[in-house]
Scaffold this motif. Structure first.
Motif, PDB file in Angstrom:
ATOM      1  N   LEU A   1       0.816  -1.213   0.000  1.00 48.33           N
ATOM      2  CA  LEU A   1       0.000   0.000   0.000  1.00 48.33           C
ATOM      3  C   LEU A   1       0.852   1.267   0.000  1.00 48.33           C
ATOM      4  O   LEU A   1       0.461   2.279  -0.606  1.00 48.33           O
ATOM      5  N   LEU A   2       2.001   1.227   0.660  1.00 52.67           N
ATOM      6  CA  LEU A   2       2.870   2.401   0.664  1.00 52.67           C
ATOM      7  C   LEU A   2       3.379   2.730  -0.732  1.00 52.67           C
ATOM      8  O   LEU A   2       3.691   3.878  -1.041  1.00 52.67           O
ATOM      9  N   GLY A   3       3.461   1.710  -1.571  1.00 46.76           N
ATOM     10  CA  GLY A   3       3.915   1.939  -2.943  1.00 46.76           C
ATOM     11  C   GLY A   3       2.796   2.110  -3.943  1.00 46.76           C
ATOM     12  O   GLY A   3       3.052   2.231  -5.145  1.00 46.76           O
ATOM     13  N   SER A   4       1.543   2.125  -3.475  1.00 49.04           N
ATOM     14  CA  SER A   4       0.397   2.254  -4.368  1.00 49.04           C
ATOM     15  C   SER A   4      -0.144   3.676  -4.346  1.00 49.04           C
ATOM     16  O   SER A   4      -0.151   4.334  -3.321  1.00 49.04           O
ATOM     17  N   HIS A   5      -0.612   4.153  -5.509  1.00 50.74           N
ATOM     18  CA  HIS A   5      -1.179   5.493  -5.605  1.00 50.74           C
ATOM     19  C   HIS A   5      -2.523   5.400  -6.318  1.00 50.74           C
ATOM     20  O   HIS A   5      -2.554   5.108  -7.510  1.00 50.74           O
ATOM     21  N   PRO A   6      -3.620   5.638  -5.622  1.00 53.52           N
ATOM     22  CA  PRO A   6      -3.726   5.940  -4.191  1.00 53.52           C
ATOM     23  C   PRO A   6      -3.445   4.691  -3.351  1.00 53.52           C
ATOM     24  O   PRO A   6      -3.471   3.573  -3.890  1.00 53.52           O
ATOM     25  N   PRO A   7      -3.190   4.866  -2.052  1.00 52.01           N
ATOM     26  CA  PRO A   7      -2.851   3.720  -1.190  1.00 52.01           C
ATOM     27  C   PRO A   7      -4.090   2.916  -0.810  1.00 52.01           C
ATOM     28  O   PRO A   7      -4.459   2.830   0.351  1.00 52.01           O
ATOM     29  N   ARG A   8      -4.718   2.308  -1.819  1.00 52.72           N
ATOM     30  CA  ARG A   8      -5.970   1.575  -1.603  1.00 52.72           C
ATOM     31  C   ARG A   8      -6.012   0.389  -2.559  1.00 52.72           C
ATOM     32  O   ARG A   8      -5.762   0.537  -3.751  1.00 52.72           O
ATOM     33  N   LEU A   9      -6.330  -0.797  -2.040  1.00 55.25           N
ATOM     34  CA  LEU A   9      -6.415  -1.998  -2.866  1.00 55.25           C
ATOM     35  C   LEU A   9      -7.500  -2.924  -2.320  1.00 55.25           C
ATOM     36  O   LEU A   9      -7.794  -2.906  -1.114  1.00 55.25           O
ATOM     37  N   PRO A  10      -8.074  -3.760  -3.174  1.00 59.64           N
ATOM     38  CA  PRO A  10      -9.044  -4.750  -2.694  1.00 59.64           C
ATOM     39  C   PRO A  10      -8.373  -5.784  -1.794  1.00 59.64           C
ATOM     40  O   PRO A  10      -7.187  -6.104  -1.974  1.00 59.64           O
ATOM     41  N   GLY A  11      -9.139  -6.306  -0.854  1.00 60.76           N
ATOM     42  CA  GLY A  11      -8.604  -7.316   0.038  1.00 60.76           C
ATOM     43  C   GLY A  11      -7.990  -8.501  -0.686  1.00 60.76           C
ATOM     44  O   GLY A  11      -6.880  -8.934  -0.342  1.00 60.76           O
ATOM     45  N   PRO A  12      -8.664  -9.074  -1.717  1.00 61.91           N
ATOM     46  CA  PRO A  12      -8.079 -10.222  -2.423  1.00 61.91           C
ATOM     47  C   PRO A  12      -6.720  -9.919  -3.044  1.00 61.91           C
ATOM     48  O   PRO A  12      -5.852 -10.792  -3.111  1.00 61.91           O
ATOM     49  N   ALA A  13      -6.528  -8.687  -3.501  1.00 60.92           N
ATOM     50  CA  ALA A  13      -5.241  -8.319  -4.086  1.00 60.92           C
ATOM     51  C   ALA A  13      -4.150  -8.340  -3.022  1.00 60.92           C
ATOM     52  O   ALA A  13      -3.029  -8.811  -3.268  1.00 60.92           O
ATOM     53  N   LEU A  14      -4.461  -7.823  -1.837  1.00 63.06           N
ATOM     54  CA  LEU A  14      -3.483  -7.831  -0.752  1.00 63.06           C
ATOM     55  C   LEU A  14      -3.173  -9.261  -0.315  1.00 63.06           C
ATOM     56  O   LEU A  14      -2.021  -9.601  -0.036  1.00 63.06           O
ATOM     57  N   VAL A  15      -4.196 -10.103  -0.272  1.00 65.89           N
ATOM     58  CA  VAL A  15      -3.989 -11.496   0.111  1.00 65.89           C
ATOM     59  C   VAL A  15      -3.099 -12.203  -0.911  1.00 65.89           C
ATOM     60  O   VAL A  15      -2.222 -12.988  -0.557  1.00 65.89           O
ATOM     61  N   SER A  16      -3.290 -11.893  -2.185  1.00 68.41           N
ATOM     62  CA  SER A  16      -2.510 -12.559  -3.230  1.00 68.41           C
ATOM     63  C   SER A  16      -1.035 -12.193  -3.175  1.00 68.41           C
ATOM     64  O   SER A  16      -0.178 -12.966  -3.604  1.00 68.41           O
ATOM     65  N   VAL A  17      -0.721 -10.999  -2.630  1.00 63.21           N
ATOM     66  CA  VAL A  17       0.687 -10.615  -2.481  1.00 63.21           C
ATOM     67  C   VAL A  17       1.420 -11.607  -1.580  1.00 63.21           C
ATOM     68  O   VAL A  17       2.574 -11.955  -1.812  1.00 63.21           O
ATOM     69  N   GLY A  18       0.722 -12.080  -0.549  1.00 61.41           N
ATOM     70  CA  GLY A  18       1.343 -13.042   0.356  1.00 61.41           C
ATOM     71  C   GLY A  18       1.796 -14.291  -0.360  1.00 61.41           C
ATOM     72  O   GLY A  18       2.811 -14.900   0.013  1.00 61.41           O
ATOM     73  N   GLY A  19       1.062 -14.703  -1.405  1.00 61.21           N
ATOM     74  CA  GLY A  19       1.440 -15.902  -2.144  1.00 61.21           C
ATOM     75  C   GLY A  19       2.796 -15.790  -2.792  1.00 61.21           C
ATOM     76  O   GLY A  19       3.484 -16.808  -2.994  1.00 61.21           O
ATOM     77  N   PHE A  58      -9.275  -1.720   1.100  1.00 62.22           N
ATOM     78  CA  PHE A  58      -8.605  -1.216   2.295  1.00 62.22           C
ATOM     79  C   PHE A  58      -7.603  -0.144   1.885  1.00 62.22           C
ATOM     80  O   PHE A  58      -6.958  -0.251   0.834  1.00 62.22           O
ATOM     81  N   GLU A  59      -7.479   0.874   2.727  1.00 65.45           N
ATOM     82  CA  GLU A  59      -6.494   1.922   2.464  1.00 65.45           C
ATOM     83  C   GLU A  59      -5.714   2.224   3.733  1.00 65.45           C
ATOM     84  O   GLU A  59      -6.119   1.842   4.837  1.00 65.45           O
ATOM     85  N   LEU A  60      -4.591   2.896   3.570  1.00 62.04           N
ATOM     86  CA  LEU A  60      -3.759   3.230   4.716  1.00 62.04           C
ATOM     87  C   LEU A  60      -4.493   4.156   5.671  1.00 62.04           C
ATOM     88  O   LEU A  60      -5.164   5.094   5.247  1.00 62.04           O
ATOM     89  N   GLY A  61      -4.315   3.905   6.966  1.00 66.86           N
ATOM     90  CA  GLY A  61      -4.874   4.783   7.971  1.00 66.86           C
ATOM     91  C   GLY A  61      -4.016   6.022   8.151  1.00 66.86           C
ATOM     92  O   GLY A  61      -2.896   6.118   7.624  1.00 66.86           O
ATOM     93  N   ALA A  62      -4.508   6.975   8.902  1.00 65.00           N
ATOM     94  CA  ALA A  62      -3.816   8.254   9.089  1.00 65.00           C
ATOM     95  C   ALA A  62      -2.427   8.063   9.686  1.00 65.00           C
ATOM     96  O   ALA A  62      -1.497   8.802   9.366  1.00 65.00           O
ATOM     97  N   ALA A  63      -2.265   7.037  10.535  1.00 65.06           N
ATOM     98  CA  ALA A  63      -0.975   6.825  11.203  1.00 65.06           C
ATOM     99  C   ALA A  63       0.126   6.478  10.215  1.00 65.06           C
ATOM    100  O   ALA A  63       1.307   6.674  10.508  1.00 65.06           O
ATOM    101  N   MET A  64      -0.230   5.965   9.030  1.00 66.11           N
ATOM    102  CA  MET A  64       0.759   5.539   8.051  1.00 66.11           C
ATOM    103  C   MET A  64       1.015   6.576   6.964  1.00 66.11           C
ATOM    104  O   MET A  64       1.931   6.420   6.168  1.00 66.11           O
ATOM    105  N   LEU A  65       0.208   7.629   6.911  1.00 67.24           N
ATOM    106  CA  LEU A  65       0.322   8.583   5.809  1.00 67.24           C
ATOM    107  C   LEU A  65       1.619   9.387   5.866  1.00 67.24           C
ATOM    108  O   LEU A  65       2.191   9.729   4.831  1.00 67.24           O
ATOM    109  N   ASP A  66       2.107   9.704   7.066  1.00 70.95           N
ATOM    110  CA  ASP A  66       3.375  10.428   7.183  1.00 70.95           C
ATOM    111  C   ASP A  66       4.517   9.585   6.649  1.00 70.95           C
ATOM    112  O   ASP A  66       5.408  10.089   5.952  1.00 70.95           O
ATOM    113  N   ARG A  67       4.482   8.311   6.963  1.00 70.37           N
ATOM    114  CA  ARG A  67       5.507   7.404   6.456  1.00 70.37           C
ATOM    115  C   ARG A  67       5.463   7.339   4.937  1.00 70.37           C
ATOM    116  O   ARG A  67       6.496   7.349   4.276  1.00 70.37           O
TER     117      ARG A  67
END
Length: 206
Positions: free
Chosen positions: A27-45, A75-84
Motif C-alpha cells: 500500500l505504501l507503494g500504491s497510488h492511491p494507497p488503496r487496494l481490494p482485500g483479495p489483491a493484498l492477500v494474493s501478495v502473500g502468495g 482497504f487503504e492506509l490509515g492516518a498513522a501511516m500517511l506520514d511514512r
C-alpha cells in the motif's frame, strides 16, 4: 524479483517479511494507497505467506488503525501511516538540492530521558536519514528539507569545520552501503531484463 530472492535476502541479512509488512509495503507503494482485500492477500502468495495469515494480519491492522476498510472490500492506509508514505514518496522523487557544505544538526536539549524515549527518538532520527555522531547529536548533509522533529530538540543548519568525507564515514558505514547498493543493482537489472524478455522464471512461484 529474481528466482533466487531467498538467497539474496540471506546475503543481505534480511529476515522474511511478515504479513503485516507485506500489506504495508504494497500500500505504501500504491497510488492511491488503496487496494481490494483479495489483491493484498494474493501478495502473500509471492512470499510463501498463506491466505489465512494475510487475512488475519489485515483484520488486526484495521483494529489497530493502520488500515481503514473503505467499502467494496477495499482497504487503504490509515492516518498513522500517511506520514511514512509521504517520506517514502519524497525519497523516491529524489528532491535534493546541490550540497553547499552545510549540515543539519539535531541536538537533544533534555538532560534526562528514559530508555523508551531514547529508543523512539533514535528510530525517528533513522527514519529522517540522520546519522548519530554521539548520543543526542545527529547530523546529515543539508541538501534535503529540514528534518521535522518534535520534543525538546534543537535543529540548526550550518557548516562544520571537519572533512566531510571523514565525517560521513563516522556517521554511516559507507563501504557497506555501497556494496549493498551494487548487489541490489545487479539483482534489479537481472530481474528487469528477464521481465522485458517475458521470462517468468525471474518471479517466485505463487
Amino acid at each position: 524479483m529474481p528466482a533466487d530472492w531467498r538467497e539474496t535476502a540471506r546475503r543481505l541479512g534480511v529476515r522474511p517479511l511478515s504479513a503485516r509488512s507485506l500489506v504495508l509495503s504494497t500500500l505504501l507503494g500504491s497510488h492511491p494507497p488503496r487496494l481490494p482485500g483479495p489483491a493484498l492477500v494474493s501478495v502473500g502468495g509471492l512470499f510463501d505467506v498463506g491466505p489465512g495469515t494475510m487475512r488475519t494480519a489485515i483484520s488486526r491492522m484495521v483494529g489497530d488503525g493502520e488500515l481503514i476498510a473503505v467499502g467494496g472490500g477495499q482497504f487503504e492506509l490509515g492516518a498513522a501511516m500517511l506520514d511514512r508514505r509521504q517520506r517514502l514518496d519524497v525519497g523516491r522523487e529524489g528532491r535534493h538540492e546541490p550540497w553547499t557544505g552545510e549540515w543539519w544538526t539535531a541536538i537533544v536539549l533534555a538532560e534526562r530521558r528514559g530508555l523508551a524515549e531514547r529508543r523512539l527518538f533514535r528510530a525517528e532520527m533513522t527514519k529522517r536519514l540522520m546519522g548519530e555522531l554521539r548520543p543526542d547529536v545527529w547530523l546529515r548533509p543539508a541538501n534535503v528539507e529540514r528534518p521535522v522533529v518534535g520534543g525538546d530538540v534543537l535543529v540548526v543548519r550550518g557548516a562544520i569545520d571537519r572533512d566531510p568525507a571523514e565525517l560521513a564515514h563516522t556517521l554511516w558505514d559507507l563501504d557497506e552501503l555501497a556494496a549493498t547498493a551494487r548487489m541490489l543493482s545487479v539483482e534489479a537489472e537481472a530481474a528487469t531484463a528477464g521481465l522485458v524478455a517475458e521470462d517468468r522464471t525471474v518471479l517466485p512461484e505463487s
